[in-house]
Design an enzyme around this catalytic site. Sequence first.
Site, short mmCIF file in Angstrom:
data_model
loop_
_atom_site.label_atom_id
_atom_site.label_comp_id
_atom_site.label_asym_id
_atom_site.label_seq_id
_atom_site.Cartn_x
_atom_site.Cartn_y
_atom_site.Cartn_z
N CYS A 78 0.83 -1.21 0.00
CA CYS A 78 0.00 0.00 0.00
C CYS A 78 0.86 1.26 0.00
O CYS A 78 0.45 2.30 -0.52
CB CYS A 78 -0.95 0.00 1.19
SG CYS A 78 -0.12 -0.16 2.80
N HIS B 86 -1.26 1.04 7.64
CA HIS B 86 -1.79 1.07 6.27
C HIS B 86 -1.69 2.47 5.69
O HIS B 86 -1.95 3.46 6.38
CB HIS B 86 -3.25 0.61 6.28
CG HIS B 86 -3.85 0.46 4.92
ND1 HIS B 86 -3.31 -0.35 3.94
CD2 HIS B 86 -4.96 1.03 4.35
CE1 HIS B 86 -4.05 -0.28 2.85
NE2 HIS B 86 -5.06 0.56 3.08
#
Length: 479
Positions: free
Chosen positions: A111, A426
């Site tokens: 990510c 994330h």
Amino acid sequence: MPCFKVKWGRELYPDIDVNTDEDPILFKAQLFALTGVQPERQKIMCKGGILKDDEWNLQLKDGVVVLLLGSKDKVPEVPQTPVKFIEDMNEAEAASAMRLPAGLTNLGNTCYMNATVQCLRAVPELRQALKNFQPDSSDATSYAFTISSAMKIVFAQMEKGTTITPIVLLQALHRASPQFAQTGENGTYRQQDANECWSEILKMLQQKLSPLNQELGEATEKKVHNSFIEQFFGGTFEVKMTADEAPDEPATVSTENFLQLSCFISMEVKYMQSGLKSKMKEQLVKNSDTLGRDAHYTRTYLISRLPAYLTVQFVRFQYKGKEGINAKVLKDIKFPIDFDAFELCTPDLQNKLCPMRSKFKDHEDKKMDVESQVNKTAKSLEVDGEDDETKYEQFWFDNDLGSNNSGYYTLKAVLTHKGRSSSSGHYVAWVRSNRDVWYKFDDDDVTSVTTDEILRLSGGGDWHCAYVLLYGPKRLEKC
């Protein structure tokens, strides 16, 4: 490392070095950079066999001639259903027709790379520079070449508006920076720092993307740039060192180039502007030739060149030796949608910024007259309609394409982190489309959000915290 000859139609590309230790998809990426044929449209043949994407199933010797089949552009097909204009669609059909931008598949804790790519793609000049990138086949194995070519491929594929799997870019990044290829106990890739990825990609592009040319009159002296990245992302500091204990000692002045500014976070800092200024003036001790001993000095940083696109990194991670991790500072730091860099600049640059700033002020004054002008001006000061450059005033100095001539910026993209350390959590990209419409790129999940949701990314808890901000030039519509 074998060297192939590639025949494509009437073209012959001799002496292409191929690394057969990597998957054939990287060879296809080289051919895409040379021919413009997308990898999925390529058929590479030799002695009747077709090369696969994931294995060297053909016995290809040094000097062999391989045949490339495939066209640059997809052959248009007759539409299966009649064309229907958006004015004739119902609400559901219109929502389906207005396609969302392309998302990127998460290939296992990637990510950080996906968010970086989405933010950089918010720069239209970078999209054009990669489109124009014509690599030299003699340099096909360099790290800068493979990353630049992979970025060109990914950006081209994203134009289609469907989810993309950026495997070519990931492999190129792993080759250029092996730390990004680290794996955990279960064999999956480890989470990495998105700002390190951002810096690595820009460093590679800086070596390969040529600066854009600018036509000037003979009497105008043009500022020379070595690369597109330096031209549009690079700023310059004027650094002045003065002796606090020896007023008669001459100050020393030097310059330093930068590709991003750092917003330092402390107990006193509550706003981005103060975080930027906190480290632009610092005290230090060093030897003084005048006094013949160590003395106190003041070092100040002021910006002497503003780039068109200004990157600001929030220094949110601090290394903790006991735990062995980069722990995250969750403090709420407010950042503006529209940013004025004027007070960070040298007096000389401030004087140069004044003419364009006066135009902005005149425009602001006029919008007070009529309500219709209010709406028109508000629209002109945002990023809407960036493709129609003729509508807007020039945002760069006449002799320096890629600079900012007003000091005014507007937010283009935000890269956020959710979690407690840089090696976990994330990353998500939030990219502006126009005015109050933004897109949230959570890997392959793309949704529309508003400016209010962007302002809530300032930190203060376990929600997404702004980590890297990308500001672009604020545009002024011509009168």
